[in-house]
Design an enzyme around this catalytic site. Structure first.
Site, PDB file in Angstrom:
ATOM      1  N   LYS A  20      65.735  63.119 149.131  1.00 45.09           N
ATOM      2  CA  LYS A  20      64.624  62.583 148.033  1.00 45.09           C
ATOM      3  C   LYS A  20      65.399  61.470 147.538  1.00 45.09           C
ATOM      4  CE  LYS A  20      62.711  67.041 146.729  1.00 45.09           C
ATOM      5  NZ  LYS A  20      63.332  67.882 147.987  1.00 45.09           N
TER       6      LYS A  20
ATOM      7  N   HIS B  98      66.504  67.757 142.399  1.00 40.19           N
ATOM      8  CA  HIS B  98      65.624  66.511 142.036  1.00 40.19           C
ATOM      9  C   HIS B  98      66.223  65.420 140.936  1.00 40.19           C
ATOM     10  CE1 HIS B  98      62.011  67.496 144.229  1.00 40.19           C
ATOM     11  NE2 HIS B  98      62.322  68.761 143.974  1.00 40.19           N
TER      12      HIS B  98
ATOM     13  N   SER C 244      68.526  84.849 137.247  1.00 44.50           N
ATOM     14  CA  SER C 244      67.620  83.787 138.081  1.00 44.50           C
ATOM     15  C   SER C 244      66.514  83.424 137.138  1.00 44.50           C
ATOM     16  CB  SER C 244      66.943  83.996 139.323  1.00 44.50           C
ATOM     17  OG  SER C 244      66.109  83.157 139.906  1.00 44.50           O
TER      18      SER C 244
ATOM     19  N   THR D 162      70.329  67.513 147.451  1.00 45.20           N
ATOM     20  CA  THR D 162      69.660  67.201 148.652  1.00 45.20           C
ATOM     21  C   THR D 162      70.039  65.753 149.104  1.00 45.20           C
ATOM     22  OG1 THR D 162      67.339  67.038 149.912  1.00 45.20           O
ATOM     23  CG2 THR D 162      67.548  66.391 147.679  1.00 45.20           C
TER      24      THR D 162
ATOM     25  N   SER E 236      60.903  70.774 139.326  1.00 46.88           N
ATOM     26  CA  SER E 236      60.230  69.498 140.058  1.00 46.88           C
ATOM     27  C   SER E 236      58.612  69.212 139.645  1.00 46.88           C
ATOM     28  CB  SER E 236      60.570  69.443 141.608  1.00 46.88           C
ATOM     29  OG  SER E 236      59.717  70.807 142.026  1.00 46.88           O
TER      30      SER E 236
END
Length: 553
Positions: free
Chosen positions: A340, A294, A214, A337, A266
């Protein structure tokens, strides 16, 4: 015939234990009253006691005694736990380290985007920090579609996807998302936080001995998903592919591995190294999980995100079944998403058909929640379809971003360098950042929220500005003058001062501003044969409030 114990609900108020038809008539049992407070062994003993009473052996006594529920006895002092004191103590910690979050009452006006009013209708401000990057929440294509769907199908979904909450609008939305990302399937969630959390945790539970790799700057939703999975995790330094490879080399090739990272980070605006990470994933047998939250709607010729944008020309007129392999094809799983750039709400994943079906079948975050209302699903699908064809909003946004960054640089106001649409203005102190945000709102009618710990590291507090296509030259000029006033009045550090002190958050001596992802050619800012300009010859509303032909910019 052996005696068989069954449970029969004779009335709504009582249950009876009985034996076979040759046994005595059922006798009302008191076992059910104990069930919630006794152990399984005690429950079995109580059942045996009931059977003995129902059909006792002549002269025999029952060897079993029903258990008696044990009540929880209060401490002898009589003092109970003070819950409220804990809540207050935790809040006090937030106040002391200046990380307490204040929510402003901001009500965006659809007909005057990006204007909004505060608690008072007559008190209007300009919003400069919305994630409604392209203003699609008020776009007629989206709004009218949602109105029509709302009128015909009502407000709510009616249940989970499995129970009355699965309709044509959900299926159409998932089909549109799969096509957007050139993947076989997609799945919609109530938010992308839920999508990331549920998907990552479920993946690890199904992949034996799975290991996550990660990025250190990953979003909280990915961190929580990895944590909830219980799987082993290795964290690599932000965008450091050399460090990532070092970690991959320590793992057995046969072990399932998932590299989780983002495209647009972001709060800093940095861009993930999609190409390099995908190559490492193939080399070491790992899956890639890419968060494009984003970036969707914002990058690429069709708004599919940074992975699509990296092969801009190849993807511009690419059919779904094209044999051409691009970076987007190398990514195994994409999350995004609808809340946004697409201007609605919800999240999703896209990937192989088997993978998506597995998540659909096992992820609690998908299975046990009410699905998106039909009007939301239809509005989101309309927004995606529109932005797959229209470049106007993307070009307007990225042009305004370039202009604002240039104007702030000319005033020595520090902006964390990045190639994306995010404009993070560095303050470097939590209290000063909150005060600057308050002053902009109170004295200048500008809403820009302060970003403090834990969203960003302590000492790297900032004002996160996000221009939109709707911000005019007049609005931008007012913002820049207001920021200059706040910097002067409060003695906030300039870029040169940060550099002289060794730097912070990338604002340092020798730092070179990276070239924007959207090139001048793609934006039509230089004379060239841009595929966008050549194919669409669009007109855009520029930051100076006039209409200009993209090919002549």
């Amino acid at each position: 015939m052996a005696k068989a114990l069954t449970v029969q609900a004779r009335t709504s108020a009582a249950r009876h234990f009985s034996v076979s038809a040759t046994s005595a008539m059922p006798i009302k049992s008191n076992v059910a009253g104990y069930a919630a407070s006794i152990s399984a062994d005690d429950l079995k003993a109580s059942v045996q006691h009931e059977l003995h009473k129902a059909n006792p052996a002549p002269g025999a006594t029952c060897p079993f005694k029903p258990a008696t529920p044990v009540s929880h006895v209060a401490p002898s002092s009589g003092k109970t736990f003070d819950y409220e004191a804990v809540y207050e103590a935790e809040l006090q910690k937030k106040h002391q380290d200046k990380s307490y979050r204040y929510f402003n009452n901001i009500n965006r006006l659809a007909g005057q985007f990006p204007r909004a009013h505060t608690a008072k209708l007559e008190d209007e401000v300009t919003v400069w920090c919305s994630n409604d990057y392209l203003g699609m929440s008020k776009h007629p294509v989206v709004v009218e579609t949602m109105k029509a769907t709302l009128s015909k199908y009502g407000a709510g979904a009616g249940g989970t996807r499995n129970i009355a909450g699965n309709g044509a609008h959900h299926l159409e939305l998932e089909s549109e998302l799969a096509s957007l990302h050139q993947k076989p399937a997609a799945l919609v969630f109530s938010s992308c936080y839920v999508a990331n959390d549920a998907t990552l945790s479920t993946m690890a539970q199904k992949l034996p001995n799975c290991v996550f790799l990660s990025d250190s700057m990953n979003h909280a939703s990915m961190i929580q998903g990895i944590k909830h999975s219980g799987a082993k995790k290795l964290i690599f330094r932000h965008n450091d592919t050399a460090h990532l490879e070092e970690l991959l080399q320590t793992l057995d090739p046969s072990v399932p591995k998932i590299i989780a990272f983002e495209t647009v980070y972001s709060m800093s605006g940095t861009i993930g190294k999609v190409d390099e990470i995908c190559r490492l994933a193939k080399k070491y047998g790992a899956l890639t999980f890419l968060d494009e939250v984003h970036a969707v709607g914002m990058y690429g010729p069709h708004g599919a995100g940074v992975a699509e944008h990296l092969d801009f020309t190849e993807n511009f007129n690419r059919p779904y079944d094209s044999p051409i392999r691009t970076t987007m094809d190398q990514v195994d799983i994409i999350s995004g998403t609808l809340g946004k750039a697409y201007g609605v709400v919800g999240g999703y994943i896209a990937g192989s058909a088997a993978f998506v079906d597995m998540i659909r079948s096992y992820a609690p975050g998908f299975i046990f929640t009410t699905s998106l209302p039909p009007a939301i699903a239809s509005g989101a699908a309309a927004s995606i379809k529109y932005l797959r064809q229209s470049q106007q909003e993307r070009i307007g946004q990225h042009t305004n971003t370039r202009t604002l960054k240039a104007q702030l640089a000319a005033l020595d106001i520090p902006v964390v360098p990045n190639p994306s649409h995010i404009v993070p203005v560095l303050v470097g102190d939590a209290e000063a950042c909150k005060a600057a945000s308050d002053e902009l709102l109170r004295a200048h009618g500008i809403y820009v929220q302060s970003i403090n710990y834990p969203t960003v590291p302590r000492g790297e507090e900032r004002l996160r500005i996000t221009p939109t296509p709707g911000h005019t030259e007049e609005m931008m000029g007012h913002l820049v003058r207001s920021l200059e006033s706040v910097w002067q009045r409060n003695g906030l550090k300039r870029t040169t001062q940060w550099k002289s002190e060794g730097g912070c958050a990338g604002v340092k001596d020798g730092a070179v501003d990276p070239e924007p992802i959207w090139t001048a050619s793609q934006l039509g800012l230089v004379a060239s044969h841009s595929p966008i300009a050549d194919a669409t010859n669009i007109h855009i509303s520029s930051s100076v409030g006039t209409t200009r032909n993209a090919t002549s910019l």
